[in-house]
Design a protein around this motif. Structure first.
Motif, PDB file in Angstrom:
ATOM      1  N   GLY A   1      42.181  53.868  30.441  1.00  0.00           N
ATOM      2  CA  GLY A   1      40.938  53.270  29.965  1.00  0.00           C
ATOM      3  C   GLY A   1      40.649  51.891  30.518  1.00  0.00           C
ATOM      4  N   PHE A   2      41.136  51.602  31.730  1.00  0.00           N
ATOM      5  CA  PHE A   2      40.829  50.314  32.340  1.00  0.00           C
ATOM      6  C   PHE A   2      39.324  50.165  32.515  1.00  0.00           C
ATOM      7  N   ARG A   3      38.848  48.921  32.456  1.00  0.00           N
ATOM      8  CA  ARG A   3      37.443  48.641  32.702  1.00  0.00           C
ATOM      9  C   ARG A   3      37.194  48.616  34.204  1.00  0.00           C
ATOM     10  N   TRP A   4      36.128  49.271  34.632  1.00  0.00           N
ATOM     11  CA  TRP A   4      35.741  49.210  36.029  1.00  0.00           C
ATOM     12  C   TRP A   4      34.565  48.244  36.139  1.00  0.00           C
ATOM     13  N   LEU A   5      34.825  47.074  36.640  1.00  0.00           N
ATOM     14  CA  LEU A   5      33.787  46.067  36.781  1.00  0.00           C
ATOM     15  C   LEU A   5      33.067  46.263  38.099  1.00  0.00           C
ATOM     16  N   SER A   6      31.805  45.836  38.137  1.00  0.00           N
ATOM     17  CA  SER A   6      31.024  45.916  39.371  1.00  0.00           C
ATOM     18  C   SER A   6      31.114  44.595  40.115  1.00  0.00           C
ATOM     19  N   PHE A   7      31.464  44.649  41.375  1.00  0.00           N
ATOM     20  CA  PHE A   7      31.592  43.438  42.182  1.00  0.00           C
ATOM     21  C   PHE A   7      30.739  43.536  43.431  1.00  0.00           C
ATOM     22  N   GLY A   8      30.070  42.427  43.738  1.00  0.00           N
ATOM     23  CA  GLY A   8      29.424  42.292  45.021  1.00  0.00           C
ATOM     24  C   GLY A   8      30.374  41.565  45.933  1.00  0.00           C
ATOM     25  N   GLY A   9      29.814  40.794  46.899  1.00  0.00           N
ATOM     26  CA  GLY A   9      30.680  40.056  47.786  1.00  0.00           C
ATOM     27  C   GLY A   9      31.281  38.863  47.120  1.00  0.00           C
TER      28      GLY A   9
ATOM     29  N   ASP B   1      40.753  37.736  48.923  1.00  0.00           N
ATOM     30  CA  ASP B   1      39.976  38.050  50.127  1.00  0.00           C
ATOM     31  C   ASP B   1      40.239  37.031  51.232  1.00  0.00           C
ATOM     32  N   LEU B   2      40.255  35.767  50.857  1.00  0.00           N
ATOM     33  CA  LEU B   2      40.460  34.705  51.847  1.00  0.00           C
ATOM     34  C   LEU B   2      41.869  34.763  52.420  1.00  0.00           C
ATOM     35  N   ALA B   3      42.862  34.987  51.565  1.00  0.00           N
ATOM     36  CA  ALA B   3      44.245  35.077  52.048  1.00  0.00           C
ATOM     37  C   ALA B   3      44.401  36.220  53.038  1.00  0.00           C
ATOM     38  N   ALA B   4      43.784  37.365  52.725  1.00  0.00           N
ATOM     39  CA  ALA B   4      43.880  38.514  53.632  1.00  0.00           C
ATOM     40  C   ALA B   4      43.211  38.222  54.965  1.00  0.00           C
ATOM     41  N   ALA B   5      42.046  37.572  54.920  1.00  0.00           N
ATOM     42  CA  ALA B   5      41.321  37.271  56.158  1.00  0.00           C
ATOM     43  C   ALA B   5      42.074  36.282  57.030  1.00  0.00           C
ATOM     44  N   LEU B   6      42.852  35.403  56.391  1.00  0.00           N
ATOM     45  CA  LEU B   6      43.582  34.365  57.118  1.00  0.00           C
ATOM     46  C   LEU B   6      45.034  34.764  57.407  1.00  0.00           C
ATOM     47  N   ASP B   7      45.394  35.997  57.070  1.00  0.00           N
ATOM     48  CA  ASP B   7      46.767  36.491  57.283  1.00  0.00           C
ATOM     49  C   ASP B   7      47.798  35.618  56.568  1.00  0.00           C
ATOM     50  N   ARG B   8      47.468  35.228  55.331  1.00  0.00           N
ATOM     51  CA  ARG B   8      48.376  34.410  54.536  1.00  0.00           C
ATOM     52  C   ARG B   8      48.827  35.186  53.303  1.00  0.00           C
TER      53      ARG B   8
ATOM     54  N   PHE C   1      32.117  32.909  30.034  1.00  0.00           N
ATOM     55  CA  PHE C   1      31.641  32.657  31.389  1.00  0.00           C
ATOM     56  C   PHE C   1      32.758  32.078  32.256  1.00  0.00           C
ATOM     57  N   LEU C   2      33.595  31.238  31.663  1.00  0.00           N
ATOM     58  CA  LEU C   2      34.695  30.658  32.431  1.00  0.00           C
ATOM     59  C   LEU C   2      35.657  31.747  32.899  1.00  0.00           C
ATOM     60  N   ARG C   3      35.825  32.796  32.107  1.00  0.00           N
ATOM     61  CA  ARG C   3      36.647  33.923  32.557  1.00  0.00           C
ATOM     62  C   ARG C   3      36.075  34.515  33.843  1.00  0.00           C
ATOM     63  N   THR C   4      34.756  34.588  33.948  1.00  0.00           N
ATOM     64  CA  THR C   4      34.164  35.129  35.178  1.00  0.00           C
ATOM     65  C   THR C   4      34.431  34.222  36.369  1.00  0.00           C
ATOM     66  N   ARG C   5      34.532  32.919  36.123  1.00  0.00           N
ATOM     67  CA  ARG C   5      34.830  32.001  37.226  1.00  0.00           C
ATOM     68  C   ARG C   5      36.278  32.172  37.689  1.00  0.00           C
ATOM     69  N   VAL C   6      37.180  32.430  36.759  1.00  0.00           N
ATOM     70  CA  VAL C   6      38.565  32.695  37.153  1.00  0.00           C
ATOM     71  C   VAL C   6      38.624  33.956  38.011  1.00  0.00           C
ATOM     72  N   VAL C   7      37.858  34.967  37.623  1.00  0.00           N
ATOM     73  CA  VAL C   7      37.796  36.196  38.412  1.00  0.00           C
ATOM     74  C   VAL C   7      37.265  35.898  39.816  1.00  0.00           C
ATOM     75  N   GLU C   8      36.176  35.148  39.902  1.00  0.00           N
ATOM     76  CA  GLU C   8      35.575  34.851  41.202  1.00  0.00           C
ATOM     77  C   GLU C   8      36.555  34.114  42.111  1.00  0.00           C
ATOM     78  N   VAL C   9      37.198  33.075  41.591  1.00  0.00           N
ATOM     79  CA  VAL C   9      38.114  32.290  42.425  1.00  0.00           C
ATOM     80  C   VAL C   9      39.363  33.093  42.764  1.00  0.00           C
ATOM     81  N   GLY C  10      39.894  33.818  41.791  1.00  0.00           N
ATOM     82  CA  GLY C  10      41.109  34.577  42.031  1.00  0.00           C
ATOM     83  C   GLY C  10      40.912  35.748  42.976  1.00  0.00           C
TER      84      GLY C  10
ATOM     85  N   GLY D   1      36.925  39.623  54.062  1.00  0.00           N
ATOM     86  CA  GLY D   1      36.961  40.956  53.491  1.00  0.00           C
ATOM     87  C   GLY D   1      35.727  41.279  52.680  1.00  0.00           C
ATOM     88  N   CYS D   2      34.743  40.392  52.693  1.00  0.00           N
ATOM     89  CA  CYS D   2      33.468  40.601  51.990  1.00  0.00           C
ATOM     90  C   CYS D   2      32.348  40.572  53.031  1.00  0.00           C
ATOM     91  N   PRO D   3      32.222  41.627  53.828  1.00  0.00           N
ATOM     92  CA  PRO D   3      31.193  41.640  54.864  1.00  0.00           C
ATOM     93  C   PRO D   3      29.801  41.552  54.258  1.00  0.00           C
TER      94      PRO D   3
END
Length: 222
Positions: free
Chosen positions: A214-222, A152-159, A138-147, A32-34
């Motif tokens: 007032g949710f934060r809108w974060l910027s995400f790449g792939g 994305d991975l679950a959706a791509a694998l139909d899980r 910084f560790l919070r950002t790693r939780v975001v990345e993995v989560g 899901g991250c082309p």
């Protein structure tokens, strides 16, 4: 810090368990991250969780200048930065077959967790983008990345998504700025994260509620 570290460990372990039996054919599916494949996205996750060990081996900056929300800034997803990220994921994906790549993700996050355990309280780190951050932020950002990439991975694998409650809590807190999700949205954690990171579309009424909250809108790449 203890809560964020638990979320990091839980989500990384869940990712490894979910992908332990993944086939080479599944790894070659589009993600899901082309333009990444599942294999390339997983290699990107491995790199992301492994950064902390090297960061903690480097000298600490004198003061923090950005928090976890600030880390996800638009500049980090400029075209040249995104191109380098994409190329890196593709290159690293060619180095290992599926089982070896999944195992390497496990080694990477466990090495990071060991480095965190050995770090003094209040430790600061410098990111590859040059940001000076508190280790916990910084560790919070790693939780975001993995989560988020786990979704994305679950959706791509139909899980079914394997997002853990601890990681969901950390990610939701960052995305909402610590505010409760308005009950009228009726969102579970997966829906909240999918909607606020652009993985699922917001309806007009949902957007109005989110903007009013007032949710934060974060910027995400792939």
């Amino acid at each position: 810090m203890d809560t964020v570290r638990a979320a990091f460990r839980d989500e990384c372990a869940a990712l490894g368990a979910a992908l332990r039996d993944v086939s080479e054919a599944d790894l070659d599916r589009p993600s899901g991250c082309p333009p990444w494949s599942v294999r390339e996205l997983l290699a990107h996750v491995r790199t992301g969780v492994g950064r902390l060990a090297d960061m903690l081996a480097a000298p600490a900056p004198a003061a923090a200048d950005v928090d976890a929300a600030g880390y996800f800034g638009v500049a980090k997803f400029a075209p040249d930065v995104d191109a380098a990220r994409i190329d890196s994921g593709r290159r690293e994906a060619r180095e290992l077959d599926g089982p070896a790549l999944v195992a390497d993700v496990g080694r990477a996050w466990q090495a990071a967790d060991d480095a965190i355990a050995a770090a003094p309280p209040g430790r600061l780190v410098r990111t590859r983008h040059g940001d000076a951050m508190r280790l916990g932020e910084f560790l919070r950002t790693r939780v975001v990345e993995v989560g988020v990439h786990g979704l994305d991975l679950a959706a791509a694998l139909d899980r079914r998504p394997w997002l853990t409650p601890t990681a969901a809590g950390v990610i939701a807190d960052l995305l909402t700025g610590g505010q409760p999700v308005p009950a009228r949205l009726g969102w579970d954690p997966v829906t909240l994260i999918s909607k606020t990171t652009g993985r699922a579309a917001l309806t007009g009424s949902e957007r109005a509620v989110v903007e009013a909250a007032g949710f934060r809108w974060l910027s995400f790449g792939g």
